[in-house]
Write a protein that holds these residues in place. Structure first.
Motif, PDB file in Angstrom:
ATOM      1  N   ALA A   1      -0.696  15.382  31.395  1.00 30.05           N
ATOM      2  CA  ALA A   1      -1.294  15.057  30.428  1.00 30.05           C
ATOM      3  C   ALA A   1      -1.080  15.599  29.141  1.00 30.05           C
ATOM      4  CB  ALA A   1      -2.959  15.837  30.565  1.00 30.05           C
ATOM      5  N   GLN A   2      -1.506  15.294  28.024  1.00 29.90           N
ATOM      6  CA  GLN A   2      -1.298  15.656  26.636  1.00 29.90           C
ATOM      7  C   GLN A   2      -2.260  16.913  26.223  1.00 29.90           C
ATOM      8  OE1 GLN A   2       1.463  14.937  24.623  1.00 29.90           O
ATOM      9  NE2 GLN A   2       2.078  13.527  26.464  1.00 29.90           N
ATOM     10  N   ARG A   3      -1.605  18.078  25.664  1.00 28.92           N
ATOM     11  CA  ARG A   3      -2.416  19.199  25.330  1.00 28.92           C
ATOM     12  C   ARG A   3      -2.164  19.516  23.773  1.00 28.92           C
ATOM     13  NH1 ARG A   3      -3.246  23.604  28.814  1.00 28.92           N
ATOM     14  NH2 ARG A   3      -4.645  22.305  29.677  1.00 28.92           N
ATOM     15  N   SER A   4      -3.427  19.840  23.143  1.00 35.69           N
ATOM     16  CA  SER A   4      -3.513  20.200  21.613  1.00 35.69           C
ATOM     17  C   SER A   4      -4.377  21.458  21.493  1.00 35.69           C
ATOM     18  CB  SER A   4      -3.997  19.073  21.031  1.00 35.69           C
ATOM     19  OG  SER A   4      -4.261  19.414  19.553  1.00 35.69           O
ATOM     20  N   SER A   5      -3.869  22.502  21.137  1.00 37.23           N
ATOM     21  CA  SER A   5      -4.815  23.573  20.860  1.00 37.23           C
ATOM     22  C   SER A   5      -4.347  24.357  19.684  1.00 37.23           C
ATOM     23  CB  SER A   5      -4.606  24.554  22.114  1.00 37.23           C
ATOM     24  OG  SER A   5      -3.462  25.235  21.919  1.00 37.23           O
ATOM     25  N   GLY A   6      -5.599  24.958  19.073  1.00 36.43           N
ATOM     26  CA  GLY A   6      -5.422  25.465  17.941  1.00 36.43           C
ATOM     27  C   GLY A   6      -6.897  25.981  17.483  1.00 36.43           C
ATOM     28  N   TRP A   7      -6.688  26.397  16.149  1.00 34.19           N
ATOM     29  CA  TRP A   7      -8.119  26.792  15.368  1.00 34.19           C
ATOM     30  C   TRP A   7      -8.628  25.825  14.517  1.00 34.19           C
ATOM     31  CZ3 TRP A   7      -9.486  31.446  16.966  1.00 34.19           C
ATOM     32  CH2 TRP A   7      -8.858  32.319  17.680  1.00 34.19           C
ATOM     33  N   GLU A   8      -9.990  25.941  14.356  1.00 34.52           N
ATOM     34  CA  GLU A   8     -10.689  24.887  13.554  1.00 34.52           C
ATOM     35  C   GLU A   8     -12.153  25.626  13.343  1.00 34.52           C
ATOM     36  OE1 GLU A   8     -13.231  21.066  14.727  1.00 34.52           O
ATOM     37  OE2 GLU A   8     -11.058  20.533  14.453  1.00 34.52           O
ATOM     38  N   GLN A   9     -12.230  25.906  12.047  1.00 37.22           N
ATOM     39  CA  GLN A   9     -13.419  26.565  11.636  1.00 37.22           C
ATOM     40  C   GLN A   9     -14.048  27.862  12.533  1.00 37.22           C
ATOM     41  OE1 GLN A   9     -16.504  23.336  11.670  1.00 37.22           O
ATOM     42  NE2 GLN A   9     -15.489  22.370   9.987  1.00 37.22           N
ATOM     43  N   GLY A  10     -13.043  28.746  12.648  1.00 38.85           N
ATOM     44  CA  GLY A  10     -13.321  29.933  13.421  1.00 38.85           C
ATOM     45  C   GLY A  10     -13.357  29.908  14.623  1.00 38.85           C
ATOM     46  N   ALA A  11     -13.357  28.772  15.205  1.00 38.01           N
ATOM     47  CA  ALA A  11     -13.020  28.762  16.647  1.00 38.01           C
ATOM     48  C   ALA A  11     -11.868  28.076  17.336  1.00 38.01           C
ATOM     49  CB  ALA A  11     -14.224  27.479  17.295  1.00 38.01           C
ATOM     50  N   TYR A  12     -11.561  28.360  18.719  1.00 38.18           N
ATOM     51  CA  TYR A  12     -10.277  27.857  19.429  1.00 38.18           C
ATOM     52  C   TYR A  12     -10.637  27.131  20.060  1.00 38.18           C
ATOM     53  CZ  TYR A  12      -5.785  27.993  21.384  1.00 38.18           C
ATOM     54  OH  TYR A  12      -4.336  27.753  21.690  1.00 38.18           O
ATOM     55  N   ILE A  13      -9.803  25.772  19.799  1.00 35.95           N
ATOM     56  CA  ILE A  13     -10.048  24.625  20.656  1.00 35.95           C
ATOM     57  C   ILE A  13      -9.037  24.224  21.455  1.00 35.95           C
ATOM     58  CG2 ILE A  13     -10.831  22.117  20.271  1.00 35.95           C
ATOM     59  CD1 ILE A  13     -12.266  22.745  17.941  1.00 35.95           C
ATOM     60  N   ILE A  14      -9.274  23.827  22.637  1.00 33.68           N
ATOM     61  CA  ILE A  14      -8.060  23.202  23.544  1.00 33.68           C
ATOM     62  C   ILE A  14      -8.615  21.809  24.097  1.00 33.68           C
ATOM     63  CG2 ILE A  14      -6.902  23.642  25.760  1.00 33.68           C
ATOM     64  CD1 ILE A  14      -8.429  26.714  25.443  1.00 33.68           C
ATOM     65  N   GLU A  15      -7.711  20.975  23.488  1.00 30.75           N
ATOM     66  CA  GLU A  15      -7.993  19.358  24.311  1.00 30.75           C
ATOM     67  C   GLU A  15      -6.976  19.151  25.254  1.00 30.75           C
ATOM     68  OE1 GLU A  15     -10.925  17.143  21.133  1.00 30.75           O
ATOM     69  OE2 GLU A  15      -8.754  17.384  20.689  1.00 30.75           O
ATOM     70  N   THR A  16      -7.408  18.346  26.106  1.00 29.03           N
ATOM     71  CA  THR A  16      -6.312  17.750  27.372  1.00 29.03           C
ATOM     72  C   THR A  16      -6.945  16.398  27.395  1.00 29.03           C
ATOM     73  OG1 THR A  16      -6.388  20.124  28.165  1.00 29.03           O
ATOM     74  CG2 THR A  16      -5.539  18.212  29.464  1.00 29.03           C
ATOM     75  N   LEU A  17      -5.729  15.475  27.296  1.00 30.58           N
ATOM     76  CA  LEU A  17      -6.148  13.901  27.403  1.00 30.58           C
ATOM     77  C   LEU A  17      -5.236  13.497  28.381  1.00 30.58           C
ATOM     78  CD1 LEU A  17      -7.387  11.395  26.265  1.00 30.58           C
ATOM     79  CD2 LEU A  17      -5.118  11.309  24.826  1.00 30.58           C
ATOM     80  N   ASP A  18      -5.970  12.790  29.802  1.00 30.21           N
ATOM     81  CA  ASP A  18      -5.147  12.470  30.791  1.00 30.21           C
ATOM     82  C   ASP A  18      -4.646  11.149  30.434  1.00 30.21           C
ATOM     83  OD1 ASP A  18      -7.258  10.734  31.628  1.00 30.21           O
ATOM     84  OD2 ASP A  18      -7.823  12.045  33.452  1.00 30.21           O
ATOM     85  N   GLU A  19      -3.805  10.724  31.612  1.00 29.31           N
ATOM     86  CA  GLU A  19      -3.103   9.299  31.312  1.00 29.31           C
ATOM     87  C   GLU A  19      -4.007   8.152  31.314  1.00 29.31           C
ATOM     88  OE1 GLU A  19      -0.641   9.623  34.828  1.00 29.31           O
ATOM     89  OE2 GLU A  19       1.171  10.376  33.502  1.00 29.31           O
ATOM     90  N   ASP A  20      -5.338   8.454  31.941  1.00 30.04           N
ATOM     91  CA  ASP A  20      -6.252   7.281  31.769  1.00 30.04           C
ATOM     92  C   ASP A  20      -7.367   7.456  30.644  1.00 30.04           C
ATOM     93  OD1 ASP A  20      -5.500   6.323  34.515  1.00 30.04           O
ATOM     94  OD2 ASP A  20      -6.696   7.631  35.242  1.00 30.04           O
ATOM     95  N   GLY A  21      -6.956   8.415  29.650  1.00 26.03           N
ATOM     96  CA  GLY A  21      -7.643   8.394  28.595  1.00 26.03           C
ATOM     97  C   GLY A  21      -9.042   9.387  28.685  1.00 26.03           C
ATOM     98  N   ASN A  22      -9.115   9.720  29.656  1.00 26.88           N
ATOM     99  CA  ASN A  22     -10.149  11.064  29.972  1.00 26.88           C
ATOM    100  C   ASN A  22      -9.788  12.182  29.227  1.00 26.88           C
ATOM    101  OD1 ASN A  22     -11.761   9.291  31.796  1.00 26.88           O
ATOM    102  ND2 ASN A  22     -10.167   9.627  33.349  1.00 26.88           N
ATOM    103  N   LYS A  23     -11.009  12.944  28.446  1.00 24.36           N
ATOM    104  CA  LYS A  23     -10.667  13.945  27.773  1.00 24.36           C
ATOM    105  C   LYS A  23     -11.440  15.442  28.157  1.00 24.36           C
ATOM    106  CE  LYS A  23     -11.445  13.308  23.273  1.00 24.36           C
ATOM    107  NZ  LYS A  23     -11.181  13.211  21.931  1.00 24.36           N
ATOM    108  N   LEU A  24     -10.603  16.339  28.042  1.00 22.82           N
ATOM    109  CA  LEU A  24     -11.444  17.441  28.240  1.00 22.82           C
ATOM    110  C   LEU A  24     -11.291  18.553  26.995  1.00 22.82           C
ATOM    111  CD1 LEU A  24     -12.377  20.298  29.747  1.00 22.82           C
ATOM    112  CD2 LEU A  24     -10.251  20.449  30.689  1.00 22.82           C
ATOM    113  N   ARG A  25     -12.549  18.872  26.563  1.00 25.42           N
ATOM    114  CA  ARG A  25     -12.236  19.777  25.265  1.00 25.42           C
ATOM    115  C   ARG A  25     -13.284  21.280  25.499  1.00 25.42           C
ATOM    116  NH1 ARG A  25     -14.964  17.505  20.578  1.00 25.42           N
ATOM    117  NH2 ARG A  25     -13.032  16.465  20.088  1.00 25.42           N
ATOM    118  N   GLU A  26     -12.377  22.161  25.368  1.00 23.04           N
ATOM    119  CA  GLU A  26     -12.972  23.746  25.517  1.00 23.04           C
ATOM    120  C   GLU A  26     -12.902  24.286  24.109  1.00 23.04           C
ATOM    121  OE1 GLU A  26     -11.563  25.723  28.970  1.00 23.04           O
ATOM    122  OE2 GLU A  26     -10.044  24.245  28.910  1.00 23.04           O
ATOM    123  N   ARG A  27     -14.030  24.810  23.787  1.00 23.95           N
ATOM    124  CA  ARG A  27     -14.135  25.385  22.356  1.00 23.95           C
ATOM    125  C   ARG A  27     -14.883  26.879  22.638  1.00 23.95           C
ATOM    126  NH1 ARG A  27     -17.414  25.995  17.937  1.00 23.95           N
ATOM    127  NH2 ARG A  27     -16.635  25.164  15.913  1.00 23.95           N
TER     128      ARG A  27
END
Length: 175
Positions: free
Chosen positions: A116-142
């Motif tokens: 999967a692809q992973r992107s994480s970092g800061w946005e408006q005072g929150a920490y966001i972690i996004e994970t995108l699998d090979e089928d285009g399904n996405k997980l976001r933790e904030r």
């Protein structure tokens, strides 16, 4: 014909700069009104487990009929220990599993054969972690702090075929 024209999801690059005064470090205990959330996560994982057959190579069905593989990247627990450094964050779930995230990361990750692809970092005072699998399904933790840093809010959202498949909020009290 329109399906073939649909653009593939791309995760955004997020900031590696920690907002002033934000520190998630500490021990956190799941708030009483969030007790059912781990059960909901477990049920969603079981429902998605149809996709795990693909991991072991047992399935002959097309991936469109499979469950979402982003679930293998989702951890949960009643007790969290978070260590925040200048460059990243470590989250221990029930003293069993530790996840490491680097601020501003954008990379490929894997659990066994699941990529999967992973992107994480800061946005408006929150920490966001996004994970995108090979089928285009996405997980976001904030993750965000409230109540002068005494309450940790964790928003979890999973999209399957660009539609929300699961959305819940967990609250953790500073222990």
């Amino acid at each position: 014909m329109l399906v073939g024209c649909a653009s593939k999801d791309v995760l955004p690059v997020r900031s590696a700069v920690v907002p002033a005064g934000i520190d998630f470090s500490g021990r956190w205990q799941l708030h009483d009104d969030s007790d059912d959330t781990n059960q909901r996560l477990d049920e969603a994982e079981i429902s998605a487990a149809r996709g795990r057959n693909r991991i072991s190579g047992k399935s002959q069905r097309s991936s469109r009929n499979q469950g979402s593989l982003v679930h293998v990247f989702l951890e949960s627990g009643k007790n969290l220990k978070i260590t925040q450094t200048q460059f990243g964050i470590f989250i221990s779930f029930d003293r069993a599993i530790v996840e490491e995230y680097r601020f501003g990361e954008y990379r490929q990750i894997n659990v066994g054969p699941v990529n999967a692809q992973r992107s994480s970092g800061w946005e408006q005072g929150a920490y966001i972690i996004e994970t995108l699998d090979e089928d285009g399904n996405k997980l976001r933790e904030r993750y965000q702090l409230e109540n002068n840093g005494q309450l940790l809010i964790r928003h979890i959202t999973i999209w399957k075929r660009k539609a929300v498949n699961l959305s819940l909020v967990q609250k953790f009290d500073k222990a």
